[in-house]
Design an enzyme around this catalytic site. Sequence first.
Site, PDB file in Angstrom:
ATOM      1  N   LYS A 285      48.557  63.529  41.168  1.00  0.00           N
ATOM      2  CA  LYS A 285      46.728  63.104  41.425  1.00  0.00           C
ATOM      3  C   LYS A 285      46.026  64.647  42.902  1.00  0.00           C
ATOM      4  CE  LYS A 285      43.792  59.008  42.458  1.00  0.00           C
ATOM      5  NZ  LYS A 285      43.637  58.234  42.827  1.00  0.00           N
ATOM      6  N   GLU A 372      44.437  40.837  36.720  1.00  0.00           N
ATOM      7  CA  GLU A 372      43.979  40.287  37.510  1.00  0.00           C
ATOM      8  C   GLU A 372      44.396  38.866  36.808  1.00  0.00           C
ATOM      9  OE1 GLU A 372      41.358  43.877  37.575  1.00  0.00           O
ATOM     10  OE2 GLU A 372      42.797  42.639  36.453  1.00  0.00           O
ATOM     11  N   ARG A 400      37.475  39.474  34.020  1.00  0.00           N
ATOM     12  CA  ARG A 400      39.352  39.867  33.275  1.00  0.00           C
ATOM     13  C   ARG A 400      39.772  38.038  33.159  1.00  0.00           C
ATOM     14  NH1 ARG A 400      40.156  46.074  32.868  1.00  0.00           N
ATOM     15  NH2 ARG A 400      42.156  45.442  32.854  1.00  0.00           N
TER      16      ARG A 400
END
Length: 644
Positions: A285, A372, A400
């Site tokens: 990243k 979640e 969600r």
Amino acid sequence: MSDRPVTPLLDTIQSPADIRKLSKSQLPQLSDELRQEMISAVSVTGGHLGAGLGVVELTVAIHHVFNTPDDILIWDVGHQAYPHKIVTGRRDRIRTLRQGGGLSGFTKRSESEYDPFGAAHSSTSISAALGFAVANKLSGSPGRAIAVIGDGAMSAGMAYEAMNNAQAAGSRLIVILNDNDMSIAPPVGGLSHYLARLVSSGKYLGVRDFARKVFRRMPRPVESVARKAEEYARGMATGGTLFEELGFYYVGPVDGHDVEGLVEILENVRDAHEGPILVHAVTKKGKGYAPAEESADKYHGVVKFDVVSGKQDKGPGGGPPAYTAVFADALVAEARRDDKVVAITAAMPSGTGLDRFEREFPDRTFDVGIAEQHAVTFAAGLAAQGYRPFCAIYSTFLQRAYDQLVHDVAIQNLPVRFAMDRAGLVGADGCTHAGAFDLAYLCTLPNMVVMAAADEVELTHMVHTMALHDSGPIAVRYPRGNGRGLEMPAQPERLAIGKGRIVKEGKKVAILSLGTRLEEAERAAALLEAKGLSTTVADMRFAKPLDEELIRKLLTSHEVAVTVEEGAVGGFGAHVLTLASDEGLIDAGLKLRTMRLPDIFQDHDAPMKQYDEAGLNAPHIVETVLKALRRNDVGIDADAGAIA
């Protein structure tokens, strides 16, 4: 800010078809230029930086090998798709990224044929790609579907549900696992550590150690061969067991920054006639930009920055604290007072402020990854055992877990505390991240208490109230951005459940405000007073239960009443209307109006422009009142924000 980079090869790329005309030997140069162009663009606009830098070579290799857009390419989340946007005909607009009228910060179907599926929430790519692949199979189309998903997104159950069903697509489905060992925060949990455990196993380590001993003193070219041999050994040792059990042919791990090597592998994968295939690409990243490599979490999302130094332009500082920080400090204070207070986040410790909590209470902080649904039910289990869990999740992401909110929390009346950050409009992140629906979806649930903080002081009181509330689930919503700069209380107050407060007394007009539009309600009241209209302003505090006593008083003692909230239809105003209807107040000639977010998905823009579009600033409140009174002496000066 630096000048634009020199990019002679990238300048020839108008579409992926131009990438396919290049030789493999030209692709490293294209990748380097693409990376520099992305850094330059994001330094001007702000946005997601680290994720896109990590997939530059993947982007180039995929578009070189596959016949996009006939071959469907879906980027999970979509925040990693900036390089993809640059090479798919949108380079001339890349410096409008996340600006009003400009490019979205995520993939968006209406923006380009190269964005076949919109994405801004995690872990949806494999399911969507499977749908495209099966549709192609049924129609006899030769097109393939490629899903690029990060290792952090693989912590969500939905990804595995899709993979379990992937045999239906056959070889038309290709999944590329972008393994950068860093989503927004470090991946957590057993599944996200699966690959790391395998590559550190005895078989693999033995091969690696042997290779090191043999090649330790060899010339550099041989060392390079040794490293490639090590990568091959790693693939042999792991075998992608988990993925193969799910029916995928596993390839990898491979170097996600070796663009020529990626092309060879993807060509083999493209031409394979087996079932669904997973390519495990290891990336870094922030690759190619030192500040982002060294601090990947801080450069996940950035404001404008100087390319040379990496210093981000965060403004003068010293202003009011962010609501996220106010929540975090208030929760830390509650945890010091009560050792039963625990905190849960779904891969967003810094975004929700729980990194502050974790520094002081590491054993009472739980980052469950991008999961979640699990977060909510996990919190329910803690609550059932006598703990006081605070589940800190952005409003848009709590959607969600709605089934878990209903079945695992509300029906069982368990005292789970929900802290809903980024409630309301969110500016540059647009409709996918706006917290527009939490009032509507929470206020329908029996047993639920729903609060909205009008300012940072109120948020502190509400966190304290939540900590002491053990009789059922309770939630607080608060916005992105900074507070009003109010003096913080020495000690928080416990609020009476379902009771609002009068901020300003008047006689003719009543403004019932819920949440952070209170400041605009007060401005509107001042403008109305200047027109001779005595105005009451109430901070209702609670969307559920309603302060029915206060509402009756206001509706029966004022000629006009207006509700104001930063949420979709079906929230606070709808419940006030229901109360008024049930009690016959509307039949008595009450002039009651509701103000809320419009019934549209608002595009990204500057926050004040979004509020103007939504009609939720002070001039719009005044206009609503005057229209209800059938007065026409109003004109909105959008630039000055004043009433003419």
